[in-house]
Design a protein around this motif. Structure first.
Motif, mmCIF file in Angstrom:
data_model
loop_
_atom_site.group_PDB
_atom_site.id
_atom_site.type_symbol
_atom_site.label_atom_id
_atom_site.label_comp_id
_atom_site.label_asym_id
_atom_site.label_seq_id
_atom_site.Cartn_x
_atom_site.Cartn_y
_atom_site.Cartn_z
ATOM 1 N N GLN A 150 0.835 -1.218 0.000
ATOM 2 C CA GLN A 150 0.000 0.000 0.000
ATOM 3 C C GLN A 150 0.870 1.270 0.000
ATOM 4 O O GLN A 150 0.544 2.255 -0.666
ATOM 5 C CB GLN A 150 -0.950 0.009 1.211
ATOM 6 N N MET A 193 -3.954 6.941 -11.167
ATOM 7 C CA MET A 193 -4.674 5.702 -10.883
ATOM 8 C C MET A 193 -3.928 4.490 -11.438
ATOM 9 O O MET A 193 -3.778 3.474 -10.760
ATOM 10 C CB MET A 193 -6.095 5.760 -11.475
ATOM 11 N N HIS A 194 -3.445 4.617 -12.680
ATOM 12 C CA HIS A 194 -2.723 3.494 -13.287
ATOM 13 C C HIS A 194 -1.434 3.199 -12.523
ATOM 14 O O HIS A 194 -1.073 2.035 -12.311
ATOM 15 C CB HIS A 194 -2.439 3.774 -14.765
ATOM 16 N N GLU A 197 -0.909 3.733 -9.397
ATOM 17 C CA GLU A 197 -1.281 3.131 -8.113
ATOM 18 C C GLU A 197 -1.617 1.644 -8.290
ATOM 19 O O GLU A 197 -1.195 0.793 -7.517
ATOM 20 C CB GLU A 197 -2.470 3.893 -7.509
ATOM 21 N N ILE A 198 -2.392 1.352 -9.350
ATOM 22 C CA ILE A 198 -2.790 -0.044 -9.615
ATOM 23 C C ILE A 198 -1.553 -0.904 -9.890
ATOM 24 O O ILE A 198 -1.392 -1.995 -9.331
ATOM 25 C CB ILE A 198 -3.770 -0.111 -10.817
ATOM 26 N N GLU A 199 -0.672 -0.361 -10.724
ATOM 27 C CA GLU A 199 0.529 -1.110 -11.078
ATOM 28 C C GLU A 199 1.401 -1.366 -9.848
ATOM 29 O O GLU A 199 1.848 -2.488 -9.606
ATOM 30 C CB GLU A 199 1.308 -0.298 -12.127
ATOM 31 N N VAL A 227 0.646 -1.307 -6.652
ATOM 32 C CA VAL A 227 0.107 -2.099 -5.538
ATOM 33 C C VAL A 227 0.301 -3.595 -5.823
ATOM 34 O O VAL A 227 0.308 -4.416 -4.909
ATOM 35 C CB VAL A 227 -1.381 -1.740 -5.270
ATOM 36 N N LEU A 228 0.479 -3.932 -7.102
ATOM 37 C CA LEU A 228 0.619 -5.340 -7.500
ATOM 38 C C LEU A 228 2.057 -5.782 -7.721
ATOM 39 O O LEU A 228 2.325 -6.968 -7.812
ATOM 40 C CB LEU A 228 -0.190 -5.593 -8.778
ATOM 41 N N HIS A 229 2.974 -4.827 -7.855
ATOM 42 C CA HIS A 229 4.348 -5.195 -8.216
ATOM 43 C C HIS A 229 5.368 -4.755 -7.205
ATOM 44 O O HIS A 229 5.473 -3.583 -6.904
ATOM 45 C CB HIS A 229 4.733 -4.560 -9.560
#
Lengths: 143, 660
Positions: B121, B650-651, B653-655, B657-659
């Motif tokens: 996070q 946003m992109h 953040e999404i990227e 949070v997963l990597h």
């Protein structure tokens, strides 16, 4: 295999209801699986289909979209628009081999701490059953 | 770019609400290794005064380009830390608060998994904050004056409240007198108070009082155009000619006596006549007649009659040449209080309204019983008889899926009042009330309910389905009410008069005005609220407020309370001398990418988006935009950006949070 698989779920939470519901689950000390990663948006109406596609492309095993209950949207009715987009999106996802259980839309209010924890729990269990995403090229069905 | 990360333990050492689960030492390495992270600083209680001071001092010393604070929910302390950043000279929108307490420490049992999630996070927040842009809240000059549309109880109360606070008020009323419906009525529930007397002090203040704010009263007027937004509306007011000067006329009524033309008086059910120049209502204020162009022979036939002008003792009071005008006004807020009407009972054919003159509506009976009504307040049938039996039918068209599906809330109490009036004005009259579900809410209504059915001549009969009660008119003109009780033949009661309690409906007013104001109505035809529970007097459009029965059926008490509430909103949102702060986290259109497709326009619940008719480019009014971002997601061209929630942020953040 399914016993050891720990999925990663990206949760898009609207600020006014679901994010607050998640806060409340925290304040009430209601544990839920650690598989969820949260991303705050002001409203589910902001959730572009590309956010969901991006999450799957980057390796998410599931995407959870939580908004205000019908009639409770802070911005009048944008949760309905998000719901409509989600329905369309499911069709696209299924064509790519992403099962509909992997992209869940639900309503959680600012008061529903237990519901929030329950939804995350259910979703995590569902995706553990499914295993990792198995993407396929569009048109693979035809062959 | 240099990102400064602060980790709040929410308590001392490893005993904090956060650090008890997530050891900052276990997070530090992963965060410090992120590109762009300049430092990782641990704080005990970031939100406490001491914690804020410590962060402020640290920010001032290290001057990071972006700030990430890993602490509690942004719903709790985003504003707090934005303020701290602003104090340190860092734009508050360059800070991201990452929630590692409510969403991590408090809900994950295994500390190792909690650390993993906290790192993910924080990494997402750090990636996101790099894309955040400095935003400034715009400050707009405002006009503190208000427009009030409708001079019934709600509008009058709003106008008075605003003027008492020193605001200039333009009060626009369609009719020629002030007061709305209650001045046309005599007594009102729940305590049989005199309605005109109730409004007298308010009318006195508005017409002759010395309120600090000026009230510009525009009678026989409507609002025909509105442009602008909260704080800056330009309104166009159309005024039709009254032909009698409100300023000059002394209200002596000589013109009325001399006028040779009489027409039926619809206000009194066409049972009396009125002159072509006459008072709208005897006792109505201002006490100035109206010359009716639809009746005066100068206008209907082109005659050269000057009877009213010849007898008038005041020069300049009779104005034959007066014409319709349109004027413009600038206001900051608008209170809409245009009232409602009642359902057209002739649609409910089983109840016979319109087929017999003694089948009357609840509004008709107000005039029949009024001292300035057709019979001087005596209760008589259309042919002049004292009625022996009267039927009072509740829910005439309401709670009926084929007519008005909702309960209009006030009719039961109106019926009790009517029963009481009949009993006192025509003692001995048999009153048969057909009730369906009695609605008598609040602390006062029950007395009148009991009283209505206490007398020796009162009978209450319950019916269950809308079709159970029918009004029959026989060939000889006799009236009867048929009541299907579910057991055998319907019970038939012969009566001399039938009073139908008609539900309140929005009528065409809200829809017509909605087109001018750009505020929505709901499925019932009444104005839609910002929030029907918590903000019922605010429309979804900022700066436009709704009060009284144009929002929902309600009684006079409710309407006057709403008028005051709407004025309160206008007063608190627009303060003279202060500017209007516009939240910068709104949507914005890049004109070069906009194709003018209008996809964004209907998805906005605040009417904040306009497409220019000439350039075909959309633009977002940042005052009206609430920042939900729906248009941003809807735009097929990617032309709309949501400040602070941009696609890039946003992109990222999404990227992230997963990597790892």
């Amino acid at each position: 295999m399914t016993g050891t698989f720990e999925p990663t779920i990206v949760g898009f939470l609207c600020n006014w209801c679901s994010y607050a519901g998640a806060d409340k689950a925290g304040a009430a000390g209601m544990p839920y699986p650690p598989n969820l990663r949260t991303i705050r948006v002001m409203c589910t109406g902001r959730i572009d289909a590309q956010f969901v596609l991006k999450a799957f492309a980057e390796g998410a095993d599931g995407v959870l979209i939580l908004g205000c209950h019908p009639g409770d949207c802070h911005y009048k009715e944008q949760n309905y628009r998000a719901l409509g987009r989600h329905r369309l999106l499911l069709r696209v996802l299924e064509q790519h081999g992403i099962e509909r259980q992997r992209c869940r839309f639900d309503f959680v209010s600012a008061a529903e701490a237990a519901e929030f924890a329950a939804v995350v729990g259910e979703m995590t269990a569902d995706i553990r059953q499914l295993g990792p995403v198995n993407l396929r090229a569009v048109g693979a069905d035809a062959q | 770019m240099r990102v400064g990360v602060y980790f709040c333990r929410c308590g001392p050492g490893l005993d904090g609400q956060v650090s008890g689960k997530i050891d900052p030492g276990a997070v530090r390495g992963a965060v410090e290794s992120l590109p762009d992270v300049a430092y990782f600083e641990v704080v005990d209680f970031a939100c406490a005064d001491g914690g804020q001071a410590r962060i402020l001092e640290h920010l001032a010393a290290h001057r990071p380009d972006r700030v990430v604070i890993a602490a509690c929910s942004p719903r709790q302390h985003e504003d707090t830390f934005r303020r701290v950043c602003a104090q340190a000279g860092i734009n508050p929108y360059l800070m991201q608060l990452v929630n590692i307490r409510e969403h991590v420490a408090w809900v994950i049992e295994d500390p190792e998994r909690a650390v993993d999630k906290a790192i993910d996070q924080i990494r997402a927040g750090t990636a996101r904050v790099l894309h955040q842009e400095p935003l400034e809240a715009a400050e707009l000059d405002i006009c503190p004056d208000a427009l009030v549309i409708g001079a019934g109880p709600a509008g009058l109360k709003a106008a008075m409240t605003l003027a008492a606070a020193g605001r200039g008020v333009t009060l626009v009323e369609r009719g020629p007198i002030l007061g709305g419906l209650p001045v046309r009525f005599e007594e009102i529930f729940p305590t049989m108070e005199c309605a005109p007397c109730l409004l007298e002090p308010v009318l006195g203040e508005i017409l002759h009082g010395e309120l600090p704010g000026p009230i510009d009263i525009r009678l026989t007027s409507t609002v025909t155009a509105i442009k602008g937004f909260l704080g800056n509306f330009d309104v166009t007011i159309a005024t039709s000619p009254r032909h009698i000067s409100v300023d000059a006329c002394v209200g002596c009524g000589m013109c009325i006596e001399e006028c040779p033309t009489s027409v039926p008086n619809a206000l009194n059910l066409n049972r009396t006549t009125r002159k072509a120049v006459d008072f709208e209502l005897f006792g109505g204020l201002p006490n100035v007649p109206v010359l009716d162009e639809a009746a005066c022979t100068r206008f209907t036939e082109g005659s050269d009659c000057t009877a009213c002008l010849d007898c008038c003792p005041v020069p300049g009071a009779v104005l034959f040449d007066e014409v319709a005008t349109a004027t413009e006004k600038k206001v900051g807020a608008i209170v809409v209080a245009i009232g409602a009407t009642i359902y057209d009972l002739s649609q409910v054919t089983r109840l016979g309204y319109g087929r017999h003159p003694d089948i009357v509506s609840s509004w008709d009976v107000e005039r029949l019983l009024a001292a300035n009504g057709p019979t001087g307040g005596e209760l008589l049938t259309a042919d002049g008889r004292k009625p022996r039996t009267i039927a009072i039918v509740h829910c005439a068209g309401s709670l009926d899926a084929d007519h008005v599906p909702y309960c209009s809330a006030i009719c039961c109490q109106t019926a009790f009042k009517d029963a009481h009036l009949v009993e006192s004005k025509a003692p001995g009259t048999q009153i048969v009330s057909f009730t369906r579900t009695v609605v008598a809410p609040g602390k006062e209504a029950v007395d009148l309910y009991r009283h209505a059915f206490d007398g020796p001549h009162a009978v209450e009969r319950r019916y269950h389905h809308p079709g159970d009660v029918e009004v029959r008119v026989d060939a000889a003109g006799g009236l009867a009410v048929s009541h299907a009780t579910g057991a055998g033949e319907p019970e038939v009661t012969e009566v001399d008069m039938v009073l139908l309690l008609a539900p309140m409906v929005a009528g065409p007013g809200p829809r017509e005005l909605a087109g001018v104001l750009d505020v929505p109505t709901d499925a019932t035809g009444f104005f839609a609220e910002h929030n029907a529970r918590s903000d019922a007097t605010r429309s979804p459009v900022r700066g436009i407020f709704i009060a009284g029965t144009c929002q929902s059926p309600m009684d006079i008490q409710g309407a006057m309370t709403q008028g005051t509430a709407a004025a309160g909103h206008a007063l608190s949102e627009l303060v003279a001398g202060r500017t209007l702060r516009v939240d910068p986290a709104t949507a914005t259109v890049a004109p070069d990418r906009c194709s003018g497709c209008r996809t964004c326009v209907p998805v906005c619940p605040y009417q904040a988006i306009d497409v220019d008719g000439w350039t075909l480019k959309a633009s977002v009014n940042s005052v009206l935009c609430a920042g939900c971002g729906t248009c941003v997601a809807a735009c097929p061209s990617g032309a709309i950006a949501g400040h602070h929630f941009t696609d890039d942020a946003m992109h990222a953040e999404i990227e992230a949070v997963l990597h790892a």
